[in-house]
Design a protein around this motif. Structure first.
Motif, PDB file in Angstrom:
ATOM      1  N   ARG A 111       0.769  -1.313  -0.027  1.00  0.00           N
ATOM      2  CA  ARG A 111       0.292  -0.152   0.157  1.00  0.00           C
ATOM      3  C   ARG A 111       0.944   1.610  -0.200  1.00  0.00           C
ATOM      4  NH1 ARG A 111      -3.783   0.294  -2.229  1.00  0.00           N
ATOM      5  NH2 ARG A 111      -4.118   2.398  -0.672  1.00  0.00           N
ATOM      6  N   ASP A 120      -6.892   0.827   5.461  1.00  0.00           N
ATOM      7  CA  ASP A 120      -5.522  -0.129   5.663  1.00  0.00           C
ATOM      8  C   ASP A 120      -5.256  -0.569   6.524  1.00  0.00           C
ATOM      9  OD1 ASP A 120      -5.016   0.545   2.405  1.00  0.00           O
ATOM     10  OD2 ASP A 120      -3.673   1.998   2.640  1.00  0.00           O
ATOM     11  N   ALA A 160      -5.036  -5.454  -0.701  1.00  0.00           N
ATOM     12  CA  ALA A 160      -5.650  -4.556  -1.807  1.00  0.00           C
ATOM     13  C   ALA A 160      -7.166  -4.918  -1.903  1.00  0.00           C
ATOM     14  CB  ALA A 160      -4.616  -4.310  -2.858  1.00  0.00           C
TER      15      ALA A 160
END
Ligand SMILES: Nc1ncnc2c1ncn2[C@@H]1O[C@H](COP(=O)(O)OP(=O)(O)OP(=O)(O)O)[C@@H](O)[C@H]1O
Ligand SMILES: [Mg+2]
Length: 240
Positions: A111, A120, A160
């Protein structure tokens, strides 16, 4: 919805001294969300090379790899890296964790180019919890056991939430209990709507009831796939 991955007439030739050698020879297949596909073949068959092509880490000499509908082979590397980060999660055979970083930092690594957000970080914690290593989030990777490292690498591949998950020999050097638990995890990850491609020699994985298809690779050539008739003996996740 586009297939998670579509591999069309892919050829990969490499330089071998003064000659060029064909490592992957005209391979085509599709990976749909929900698929849990095993890639089998003897050592040197081209499994790792094919995984790298499917994951857009390597460009084909000819043919095309579509990820979630997007043609990847002629993209600029920066754009291709972006597509790769969003469309593919990869668990490497040697895991490729960074020893000096914590489990959590390792999970968040993919990320970094886009900027790590609070979402995240929450997702990374949730994934570590899911795989039973939540308590080790702050532990440096170097202090983790082999099985714990494997779980961290799997969490990283999912950070992701890409439609495609690729694993290269995920059960090398692990015991039967852990192999069975990895197979079970992969089955539920596929059921959630990802396509999963796993290269393995391991019958503990290849014979798992949730496997939807087996691709046999030999000398860079894929064995002909039965049309519709190659369903596993047990129902696929969709059929339940
Ligand atoms: N860049 C390259 N240059 C030269 N040869 C290569 C290159 N990449 C792959 N090869 C060769 O292609 C063949 C396939 O390699 P690959 O690593 O994909 O096999 P594999 O099926 O993953 O084997 P294993 O089960 O041992 O991991 C091997 O003979 C390898 O040496
Ligand atoms: Mg390999």
């Amino acid at each position: 919805m586009a297939a998670a991955a579509s591999i069309r007439d892919v050829v990969k030739r490499v330089r071998d001294g003064r000659d060029r050698r064909t490592v992957i020879d005209n391979v085509s297949f599709e990976l749909e969300r929900g698929d849990l596909v095993v890639l089998r073949g003897p050592s040197g068959a081209g499994k790792t090379t094919l995984l790298a092509l499917v994951g857009a880490m390597l460009s084909p000499t000819s043919g095309e790899v579509f990820l979630d509908g997007e043609a990847t082979s002629r993209l600029r590397e920066s754009h291709r890296a972006h597509v790769r980060r969003h469309k593919v999660g990869f668990v490497f055979q040697d895991l490729q964790l960074i020893d000096a970083m914590s489990a959590l930092e390792n999970v968040l690594l993919p990320r970094i180019p886009d900027g790590v957000t609070a979402t995240d970080a929450r997702r990374a914690h949730t994934l570590l919890e899911r795989f039973g290593v939540g308590a080790l989030a702050a532990t440096p990777a170097r202090a983790l056991s082999g099985g714990e490292r494997q779980r961290v690498a799997l969490a990283r591949a999912l950070i992701a939430d890409a439609p495609l998950l690729i694993l290269d020999e995920p059960t090398a050097h692990i015991d039967d209990a852990r192999a069975a638990s990895i197979a079970g995890e992969l089955a539920s990850l596929a059921r959630e709507g990802r396509a999963i491609l796993v290269a393995t020699h391991d019958a503990r994985i290849a014979s798992h009831a949730a496997i939807t298809r087996v691709l046999d690779l030999a000398g860079g050539v894929l064995a002909p796939q039965a049309r519709g008739g190659d369903a596993p003996a047990t129902p696929t996740p969709y059929a339940r």
